[in-house]
Design a protein around this motif. Sequence first.
Motif, PDB file in Angstrom:
ATOM      1  N   ASP A  46       0.850  -1.193   0.000  1.00 41.36           N
ATOM      2  CA  ASP A  46       0.000   0.000   0.000  1.00 41.36           C
ATOM      3  C   ASP A  46       0.884   1.240   0.000  1.00 41.36           C
ATOM      4  O   ASP A  46       0.994   1.941   1.005  1.00 41.36           O
ATOM      5  CB  ASP A  46      -0.925  -0.026   1.225  1.00 41.36           C
ATOM      6  N   GLY A  47       1.544   1.457  -1.118  1.00 40.31           N
ATOM      7  CA  GLY A  47       2.420   2.619  -1.239  1.00 40.31           C
ATOM      8  C   GLY A  47       3.877   2.225  -1.158  1.00 40.31           C
ATOM      9  O   GLY A  47       4.226   1.144  -0.693  1.00 40.31           O
ATOM     10  N   TYR A  48       4.732   3.133  -1.610  1.00 41.73           N
ATOM     11  CA  TYR A  48       6.166   2.845  -1.664  1.00 41.73           C
ATOM     12  C   TYR A  48       6.837   2.931  -0.305  1.00 41.73           C
ATOM     13  O   TYR A  48       7.952   2.444  -0.136  1.00 41.73           O
ATOM     14  CB  TYR A  48       6.848   3.809  -2.641  1.00 41.73           C
ATOM     15  N   GLY A  49       6.194   3.560   0.666  1.00 38.59           N
ATOM     16  CA  GLY A  49       6.740   3.616   2.007  1.00 38.59           C
ATOM     17  C   GLY A  49       7.657   4.800   2.225  1.00 38.59           C
ATOM     18  O   GLY A  49       8.050   5.496   1.287  1.00 38.59           O
ATOM     19  N   PRO A  50       8.032   5.046   3.495  1.00 33.38           N
ATOM     20  CA  PRO A  50       8.912   6.175   3.816  1.00 33.38           C
ATOM     21  C   PRO A  50      10.349   5.885   3.403  1.00 33.38           C
ATOM     22  O   PRO A  50      10.757   4.739   3.257  1.00 33.38           O
ATOM     23  CB  PRO A  50       8.793   6.277   5.343  1.00 33.38           C
ATOM     24  N   HIS A  51      11.117   6.964   3.246  1.00 32.37           N
ATOM     25  CA  HIS A  51      12.553   6.817   2.971  1.00 32.37           C
ATOM     26  C   HIS A  51      13.287   6.492   4.265  1.00 32.37           C
ATOM     27  O   HIS A  51      12.931   6.994   5.327  1.00 32.37           O
ATOM     28  CB  HIS A  51      13.117   8.108   2.372  1.00 32.37           C
ATOM     29  N   PRO A  52      14.364   5.686   4.233  1.00 29.67           N
ATOM     30  CA  PRO A  52      14.841   4.917   3.083  1.00 29.67           C
ATOM     31  C   PRO A  52      13.942   3.715   2.821  1.00 29.67           C
ATOM     32  O   PRO A  52      13.592   2.977   3.738  1.00 29.67           O
ATOM     33  CB  PRO A  52      16.245   4.477   3.497  1.00 29.67           C
ATOM     34  N   ARG A  53      13.560   3.540   1.578  1.00 34.28           N
ATOM     35  CA  ARG A  53      12.567   2.543   1.209  1.00 34.28           C
ATOM     36  C   ARG A  53      13.138   1.132   1.168  1.00 34.28           C
ATOM     37  O   ARG A  53      14.339   0.942   1.063  1.00 34.28           O
ATOM     38  CB  ARG A  53      11.950   2.916  -0.138  1.00 34.28           C
ATOM     39  N   SER A  54      12.221   0.175   1.249  1.00 34.59           N
ATOM     40  CA  SER A  54      12.620  -1.235   1.284  1.00 34.59           C
ATOM     41  C   SER A  54      13.458  -1.596   0.066  1.00 34.59           C
ATOM     42  O   SER A  54      13.284  -1.037  -1.026  1.00 34.59           O
ATOM     43  CB  SER A  54      11.387  -2.121   1.348  1.00 34.59           C
ATOM     44  N   ARG A  55      14.332  -2.568   0.267  1.00 32.64           N
ATOM     45  CA  ARG A  55      15.201  -3.051  -0.807  1.00 32.64           C
ATOM     46  C   ARG A  55      15.293  -4.573  -0.722  1.00 32.64           C
ATOM     47  O   ARG A  55      15.286  -5.159   0.363  1.00 32.64           O
ATOM     48  CB  ARG A  55      16.609  -2.462  -0.674  1.00 32.64           C
ATOM     49  N   ASN A  56      15.407  -5.206  -1.906  1.00 37.33           N
ATOM     50  CA  ASN A  56      15.527  -6.663  -1.944  1.00 37.33           C
ATOM     51  C   ASN A  56      16.703  -7.074  -2.820  1.00 37.33           C
ATOM     52  O   ASN A  56      17.383  -6.240  -3.426  1.00 37.33           O
ATOM     53  CB  ASN A  56      14.217  -7.310  -2.423  1.00 37.33           C
ATOM     54  N   ALA A  57      16.945  -8.371  -2.849  1.00 37.48           N
ATOM     55  CA  ALA A  57      18.044  -8.934  -3.639  1.00 37.48           C
ATOM     56  C   ALA A  57      17.587 -10.275  -4.194  1.00 37.48           C
ATOM     57  O   ALA A  57      16.698 -10.928  -3.642  1.00 37.48           O
ATOM     58  CB  ALA A  57      19.297  -9.104  -2.791  1.00 37.48           C
ATOM     59  N   HIS A  58      18.214 -10.690  -5.285  1.00 37.02           N
ATOM     60  CA  HIS A  58      17.911 -11.959  -5.938  1.00 37.02           C
ATOM     61  C   HIS A  58      19.225 -12.678  -6.210  1.00 37.02           C
ATOM     62  O   HIS A  58      20.166 -12.080  -6.751  1.00 37.02           O
ATOM     63  CB  HIS A  58      17.163 -11.728  -7.257  1.00 37.02           C
ATOM     64  N   CYS A  59      19.287 -13.938  -5.825  1.00 36.40           N
ATOM     65  CA  CYS A  59      20.484 -14.753  -6.036  1.00 36.40           C
ATOM     66  C   CYS A  59      20.092 -16.025  -6.766  1.00 36.40           C
ATOM     67  O   CYS A  59      19.144 -16.712  -6.362  1.00 36.40           O
ATOM     68  CB  CYS A  59      21.131 -15.088  -4.696  1.00 36.40           C
ATOM     69  N   ILE A  60      20.805 -16.327  -7.848  1.00 34.01           N
ATOM     70  CA  ILE A  60      20.518 -17.520  -8.643  1.00 34.01           C
ATOM     71  C   ILE A  60      21.794 -18.331  -8.807  1.00 34.01           C
ATOM     72  O   ILE A  60      22.901 -17.794  -8.800  1.00 34.01           O
ATOM     73  CB  ILE A  60      19.942 -17.163 -10.036  1.00 34.01           C
ATOM     74  N   ARG A  61      21.623 -19.627  -8.951  1.00 32.44           N
ATOM     75  CA  ARG A  61      22.732 -20.533  -9.251  1.00 32.44           C
ATOM     76  C   ARG A  61      22.426 -21.183 -10.598  1.00 32.44           C
ATOM     77  O   ARG A  61      21.367 -21.814 -10.775  1.00 32.44           O
ATOM     78  CB  ARG A  61      22.879 -21.577  -8.148  1.00 32.44           C
ATOM     79  N   LEU A  62      23.320 -21.009 -11.561  1.00 33.04           N
ATOM     80  CA  LEU A  62      23.137 -21.504 -12.923  1.00 33.04           C
ATOM     81  C   LEU A  62      24.131 -22.614 -13.201  1.00 33.04           C
ATOM     82  O   LEU A  62      25.167 -22.719 -12.555  1.00 33.04           O
ATOM     83  CB  LEU A  62      23.375 -20.387 -13.937  1.00 33.04           C
ATOM     84  N   PHE A  63      23.812 -23.371 -14.229  1.00 30.50           N
ATOM     85  CA  PHE A  63      24.803 -24.326 -14.726  1.00 30.50           C
ATOM     86  C   PHE A  63      25.201 -23.905 -16.130  1.00 30.50           C
ATOM     87  O   PHE A  63      24.353 -23.705 -17.004  1.00 30.50           O
ATOM     88  CB  PHE A  63      24.281 -25.759 -14.733  1.00 30.50           C
ATOM     89  N   ASP A  64      26.506 -23.747 -16.318  1.00 31.30           N
ATOM     90  CA  ASP A  64      27.069 -23.380 -17.617  1.00 31.30           C
ATOM     91  C   ASP A  64      27.439 -24.670 -18.342  1.00 31.30           C
ATOM     92  O   ASP A  64      28.466 -25.289 -18.055  1.00 31.30           O
ATOM     93  CB  ASP A  64      28.297 -22.499 -17.401  1.00 31.30           C
TER      94      ASP A  64
END
Length: 267
Positions: free
Chosen positions: A121-139
């Motif tokens: 419900d809205g972007y929120g107050p500063h400093p705003r929330s932050r996330n991260a994404h981590c993936i493991r791939l096979f080459d």
Amino acid sequence: MRIVSLNAWGGRLHEPLIPYLADVDADVLCLQEVVRMHDADAGWLVYRDHGVELPQRASLFEELKAALPAYDAFFLPVARGDLFDGDRRFDSEFGLATFVRRTCPVIGQAAGFVHGEFSADGYGPHPRSRNAHCIRLFDYRHVYPVTIAHMHGLRDLGGKGDTPARRHQANALVELIRQVKQDGDRLVVCGDFNVLPGSETFEILASLELIDLVTSRGHDDTRTSHYRKQPRFADYMLVTPNVEVVRFDPVAAPEVSDHRPLLLDLR
């Protein structure tokens, strides 16, 4: 393998951005500041915050999916807030997007918040929330796994200096990576960190043996002409010693954002 990290700036430079990302031939695209909407009937809407108005490409994530049909697409929102067309309000999700070429299968992943929590419900107050994404791939080509993580770091109205919240953010990112990375993996960590080169963020990331390619290779600018302030550091890409860097480039042209794409070729 080619990895590109970019703060997409809400698609503000949409016309050059889409063909650049389609043509850069990356195996993995790590994108920050991506917008997703489900019911927008306009190509452009406006983000408003304390008297500042910024154009946003309303369905940027869907447009990227259409331009990258050979990729698996992941969207990880930090918040849902309002964008505007005049006085009309539209619900908009804002966050990270990761695109992975299907010839590099995802064999593990984790996502989570490094600051705050999801706001519906809205972007929120500063400093705003932050996330991260981590993936493991096979080459398949080189017959080994690679772990890749990216985040959009805290934007603090007080500047890019170290704060307790940024210290927590860095530690949370390390813990997220440890959920995915396995011993011996090549590791790449990137994104718009919103910190200065001397930040304790890099001391914390060094616990994973990570070395920053921007500063260690003498680059002093990760912004484009659309950003007119100093200092000109925001984006970073770090690798572990077992990553063989074939090429690393904070790409100056074309300009597709107020941030430069960070392009890494590794083997």
